[in-house]
Motif scaffolding. Structure first.
Motif, PDB file in Angstrom:
ATOM      1  N   ALA A 107      11.615  37.469  10.019  1.00  0.00           N
ATOM      2  CA  ALA A 107      11.617  36.985   8.640  1.00  0.00           C
ATOM      3  C   ALA A 107      11.196  35.524   8.579  1.00  0.00           C
ATOM      4  CB  ALA A 107      13.002  37.163   8.023  1.00  0.00           C
ATOM      5  N   ALA A 108      11.656  34.734   9.541  1.00  0.00           N
ATOM      6  CA  ALA A 108      11.267  33.325   9.585  1.00  0.00           C
ATOM      7  C   ALA A 108       9.765  33.192   9.808  1.00  0.00           C
ATOM      8  CB  ALA A 108      12.049  32.597  10.680  1.00  0.00           C
ATOM      9  N   ALA A 109       9.220  34.019  10.683  1.00  0.00           N
ATOM     10  CA  ALA A 109       7.771  33.987  10.929  1.00  0.00           C
ATOM     11  C   ALA A 109       6.998  34.432   9.696  1.00  0.00           C
ATOM     12  CB  ALA A 109       7.426  34.879  12.119  1.00  0.00           C
ATOM     13  N   ALA A 110       7.550  35.355   8.940  1.00  0.00           N
ATOM     14  CA  ALA A 110       6.866  35.861   7.754  1.00  0.00           C
ATOM     15  C   ALA A 110       6.687  34.773   6.710  1.00  0.00           C
ATOM     16  CB  ALA A 110       7.637  37.040   7.165  1.00  0.00           C
ATOM     17  N   VAL A 111       7.743  34.022   6.417  1.00  0.00           N
ATOM     18  CA  VAL A 111       7.638  33.007   5.364  1.00  0.00           C
ATOM     19  C   VAL A 111       6.749  31.847   5.801  1.00  0.00           C
ATOM     20  CG1 VAL A 111       9.848  33.635   4.364  1.00  0.00           C
ATOM     21  CG2 VAL A 111       9.761  31.812   6.066  1.00  0.00           C
ATOM     22  N   ALA A 112       6.571  31.694   7.119  1.00  0.00           N
ATOM     23  CA  ALA A 112       5.655  30.664   7.617  1.00  0.00           C
ATOM     24  C   ALA A 112       4.205  31.115   7.529  1.00  0.00           C
ATOM     25  CB  ALA A 112       6.003  30.304   9.064  1.00  0.00           C
ATOM     26  N   SER A 113       3.983  32.411   7.304  1.00  0.00           N
ATOM     27  CA  SER A 113       2.625  32.960   7.290  1.00  0.00           C
ATOM     28  C   SER A 113       1.969  32.926   5.920  1.00  0.00           C
ATOM     29  CB  SER A 113       2.640  34.403   7.801  1.00  0.00           C
ATOM     30  OG  SER A 113       3.113  34.457   9.133  1.00  0.00           O
ATOM     31  N   GLY A 114       2.765  32.781   4.872  1.00  0.00           N
ATOM     32  CA  GLY A 114       2.193  32.758   3.531  1.00  0.00           C
ATOM     33  C   GLY A 114       3.210  33.193   2.499  1.00  0.00           C
ATOM     34  N   GLU A 137      15.324  33.129   4.336  1.00  0.00           N
ATOM     35  CA  GLU A 137      14.562  32.307   5.272  1.00  0.00           C
ATOM     36  C   GLU A 137      13.568  31.408   4.537  1.00  0.00           C
ATOM     37  OE1 GLU A 137      14.734  31.748   8.591  1.00  0.00           O
ATOM     38  OE2 GLU A 137      16.635  32.843   8.457  1.00  0.00           O
ATOM     39  N   ALA A 138      13.049  31.875   3.402  1.00  0.00           N
ATOM     40  CA  ALA A 138      12.152  31.035   2.610  1.00  0.00           C
ATOM     41  C   ALA A 138      12.894  29.814   2.071  1.00  0.00           C
ATOM     42  CB  ALA A 138      11.548  31.842   1.466  1.00  0.00           C
ATOM     43  N   VAL A 139      14.094  30.031   1.571  1.00  0.00           N
ATOM     44  CA  VAL A 139      14.905  28.910   1.083  1.00  0.00           C
ATOM     45  C   VAL A 139      15.216  27.955   2.221  1.00  0.00           C
ATOM     46  CG1 VAL A 139      17.141  28.273   0.117  1.00  0.00           C
ATOM     47  CG2 VAL A 139      15.885  30.223  -0.827  1.00  0.00           C
ATOM     48  N   ARG A 140      15.583  28.502   3.360  1.00  0.00           N
ATOM     49  CA  ARG A 140      15.909  27.677   4.524  1.00  0.00           C
ATOM     50  C   ARG A 140      14.726  26.811   4.938  1.00  0.00           C
ATOM     51  NH1 ARG A 140      19.550  29.079   9.029  1.00  0.00           N
ATOM     52  NH2 ARG A 140      19.759  31.092   8.006  1.00  0.00           N
ATOM     53  N   ALA A 141      13.524  27.378   4.841  1.00  0.00           N
ATOM     54  CA  ALA A 141      12.319  26.655   5.252  1.00  0.00           C
ATOM     55  C   ALA A 141      11.737  25.792   4.136  1.00  0.00           C
ATOM     56  CB  ALA A 141      11.259  27.642   5.740  1.00  0.00           C
ATOM     57  N   GLY A 142      12.300  25.927   2.930  1.00  0.00           N
ATOM     58  CA  GLY A 142      11.765  25.175   1.809  1.00  0.00           C
ATOM     59  C   GLY A 142      10.388  25.645   1.384  1.00  0.00           C
ATOM     60  N   ARG A 143      10.142  26.944   1.512  1.00  0.00           N
ATOM     61  CA  ARG A 143       8.842  27.512   1.162  1.00  0.00           C
ATOM     62  C   ARG A 143       8.973  28.486   0.002  1.00  0.00           C
ATOM     63  NH1 ARG A 143       4.884  27.205   5.295  1.00  0.00           N
ATOM     64  NH2 ARG A 143       5.626  26.213   7.209  1.00  0.00           N
TER      65      ARG A 143
END
Length: 224
Positions: A107-114, A137-143
């Motif tokens: 999930a973390a890799a997914a939100v980093a992909s787009g 995970e998007a919230v955690r990454a700020g994306r």
């Protein structure tokens, strides 16, 4: 020696994770514990309702009672079932060892992909937990993330019938049919074979599955 416990809801995952261990983490001892009825019940009554039984299974794994164990405890536990993974993860604080859900690194890799994430699942009970995890995970990454879920109709019946080739092909067809995505997430560990049937990259976007990255994270948490 690093020892990792694994809680499965299907025995088909045992050789998959043994193979990934042999490829990338030789020397790590895996102790498997399979409780198929956890998924069966969670699909009917919800994952939270089976939390006491998930805890009992985790206690057995932590205490060295899992299959293949030689006594003694484990450094961490990996839950390979996406439906109950969130429940298992939440119980980890009471067990004295890290408890990881196999799909969090994916999930973390997914939100980093787009931002446009499509979640494919073959079991409806997995959809909600996986979508929620990606959004977390998007919230955690700020994306920013727009998460859309699609159920692969008829695939789970093939899995239950033991038709692994047909199951993988059904997942692969669903992957090839996705449009308007930056990344595709295969919600269940059992779906990983479907990504391997897209050799020409027809999906044209990353297709992520959980077993390899999930195992690597759990081995690290166990001290490997």
């Amino acid at each position: 020696m690093v020892t990792l416990g694994l809680l499965h809801t299907s025995a088909v995952h045992v050789p998959v994770f043994d193979g990934l261990r042999d490829e990338g983490h030789p020397g790590v001892e895996l102790r498997h514990h399979v409780v198929e009825e956890l998924l069966e019940r969670a699909r009917v009554v919800g994952a939270e309702a089976v939390a006491p039984d998930v805890r009992d299974a985790l206690v057995r794994v932590v205490g060295g009672g899992a299959e293949g164990g030689s006594g003694g405890g484990v450094g961490a536990v990996l839950c390979t079932c996406s439906t109950i993974g969130g429940v298992a993860e939440a119980l980890g604080g009471d067990l004295g060892v890290p408890v990881l859900r196999v799909d969090r690194p994916m999930a973390a890799a997914a939100v980093a992909s787009g931002p446009r994430v499509v979640v494919l699942a073959t079991v409806e009970s997995t959809v909600g937990p996986t979508v929620a995890l990606v959004e977390e995970e998007a919230v955690r990454a700020g994306r920013a993330a727009s998460v859309r879920a699609e159920l692969v109709g008829g695939a789970w019946e093939l899995f239950l019938a033991g038709d692994s080739a047909g199951y993988a092909e059904a997942v692969a067809r669903a992957v090839r049919g996705v449009r308007g995505a930056d990344v595709i997430v295969l919600a269940q560990a059992s779906m990983a074979g479907g990504a391997e049937l897209d050799p020409e990259g027809e999906a044209r976007v990353p297709v992520l599955s959980s077993p390899r990255v999930g195992l690597a994270a759990a081995v690290g948490a166990a001290g490997g």
